[in-house]
Scaffold this motif. Sequence first.
Motif, PDB file in Angstrom:
ATOM      1  N   ALA A 164      -8.721 -57.331  12.093  1.00 24.37           N
ATOM      2  CA  ALA A 164      -9.495 -56.494  13.015  1.00 24.37           C
ATOM      3  C   ALA A 164     -10.899 -57.044  13.206  1.00 24.37           C
ATOM      4  CB  ALA A 164      -9.549 -55.054  12.496  1.00 24.37           C
ATOM      5  N   VAL A 165     -11.513 -57.513  12.119  1.00 21.01           N
ATOM      6  CA  VAL A 165     -12.843 -58.124  12.221  1.00 21.01           C
ATOM      7  C   VAL A 165     -12.767 -59.408  13.044  1.00 21.01           C
ATOM      8  CG1 VAL A 165     -14.706 -59.226  10.902  1.00 21.01           C
ATOM      9  CG2 VAL A 165     -13.686 -57.089  10.080  1.00 21.01           C
ATOM     10  N   VAL A 184     -23.804 -58.118  15.986  1.00 23.18           N
ATOM     11  CA  VAL A 184     -23.581 -58.861  14.742  1.00 23.18           C
ATOM     12  C   VAL A 184     -22.442 -59.837  14.976  1.00 23.18           C
ATOM     13  CG1 VAL A 184     -22.949 -58.693  12.308  1.00 23.18           C
ATOM     14  CG2 VAL A 184     -24.328 -56.887  13.365  1.00 23.18           C
ATOM     15  N   ASN A 185     -22.653 -61.109  14.651  1.00 17.35           N
ATOM     16  CA  ASN A 185     -21.607 -62.100  14.897  1.00 17.35           C
ATOM     17  C   ASN A 185     -20.533 -62.059  13.812  1.00 17.35           C
ATOM     18  OD1 ASN A 185     -22.517 -63.633  12.683  1.00 17.35           O
ATOM     19  ND2 ASN A 185     -23.832 -64.909  13.960  1.00 17.35           N
ATOM     20  N   PHE A 186     -19.474 -62.821  14.041  1.00 16.31           N
ATOM     21  CA  PHE A 186     -18.324 -62.802  13.137  1.00 16.31           C
ATOM     22  C   PHE A 186     -18.708 -63.207  11.723  1.00 16.31           C
ATOM     23  CE2 PHE A 186     -14.815 -65.276  11.201  1.00 16.31           C
ATOM     24  CZ  PHE A 186     -13.940 -64.226  10.963  1.00 16.31           C
ATOM     25  N   GLU A 187     -19.479 -64.268  11.599  1.00 16.26           N
ATOM     26  CA  GLU A 187     -19.841 -64.742  10.262  1.00 16.26           C
ATOM     27  C   GLU A 187     -20.604 -63.677   9.487  1.00 16.26           C
ATOM     28  OE1 GLU A 187     -21.738 -68.530  10.305  1.00 16.26           O
ATOM     29  OE2 GLU A 187     -20.096 -69.524  11.355  1.00 16.26           O
ATOM     30  N   THR A 234     -15.010 -69.373   2.693  1.00 13.89           N
ATOM     31  CA  THR A 234     -13.564 -69.601   2.757  1.00 13.89           C
ATOM     32  C   THR A 234     -12.938 -68.816   3.895  1.00 13.89           C
ATOM     33  OG1 THR A 234     -13.539 -69.897   0.349  1.00 13.89           O
ATOM     34  CG2 THR A 234     -11.432 -69.567   1.437  1.00 13.89           C
ATOM     35  N   ALA A 235     -13.319 -67.550   4.038  1.00 14.96           N
ATOM     36  CA  ALA A 235     -12.760 -66.720   5.102  1.00 14.96           C
ATOM     37  C   ALA A 235     -13.108 -67.271   6.475  1.00 14.96           C
ATOM     38  CB  ALA A 235     -13.273 -65.285   4.962  1.00 14.96           C
ATOM     39  N   ILE A 236     -14.333 -67.688   6.660  1.00 11.20           N
ATOM     40  CA  ILE A 236     -14.749 -68.234   7.952  1.00 11.20           C
ATOM     41  C   ILE A 236     -13.999 -69.521   8.259  1.00 11.20           C
ATOM     42  CG2 ILE A 236     -16.700 -69.284   9.184  1.00 11.20           C
ATOM     43  CD1 ILE A 236     -18.490 -67.218   7.686  1.00 11.20           C
TER      44      ILE A 236
END
Length: 215
Positions: free
Chosen positions: A152-153, A97-100, A205-207
Amino acid sequence: MSVGDAGPLPRGRHGLSREQVVTSQYRRLCTAVLEAVGELGYAGTTVADIVTRAQVARRTFYAVFGSKDECFAAAYDLAVGSALDQLQETVTGMEGVNFEDRVRISFEIYLGFLAMQPGAARALYVETMAAGQALVAHRARVHERFADYIMAVAAIGVREGDLRADPDRKLIDMLLGGIDDRVRACLHQKGAAALPELGPLFTRTAIALASLPVE
């Protein structure tokens, strides 16, 4: 975001240890104070309201907690801590699973928790402000735990090549402040059921913030 047992202990001989009994009472009181505060407001909630919902005696309450403030603070820590523990276990353990997608799934899970328990959501995001000094240190610790989780993510994203570097912690702090504000606004304007609608905005927003270089 349930933090307690469903009902009172069985009557008579139940075979539970003293530690199990105390843990059950503690968690039921934490659930009860969130329900009461979510319904009645922090100022309007009394110890009587809490023990009635928890189905315990007043003397039991004071054997566990010294005051309403102490009970509410414990419930706040327990509820948010439980949600973060579940996120940590579920999201950071995913493979392929990628970061996004990890960010998106994180917000879907957390906002889903809040939407399913509107009383607790209101208690945690609206009434904690009414509690004043009693919750200041607890809110700060929870903020740090959320920031630690996002970092951490992001670290997984760096390790797997989705991010070039760890994000700026100060930007993550700004993100969390904005999330708190938007959650409270949604609870006031639309109610807890609408909270999952915030997921795409929070994710974008987080990305975006996580992708900015540290200055």
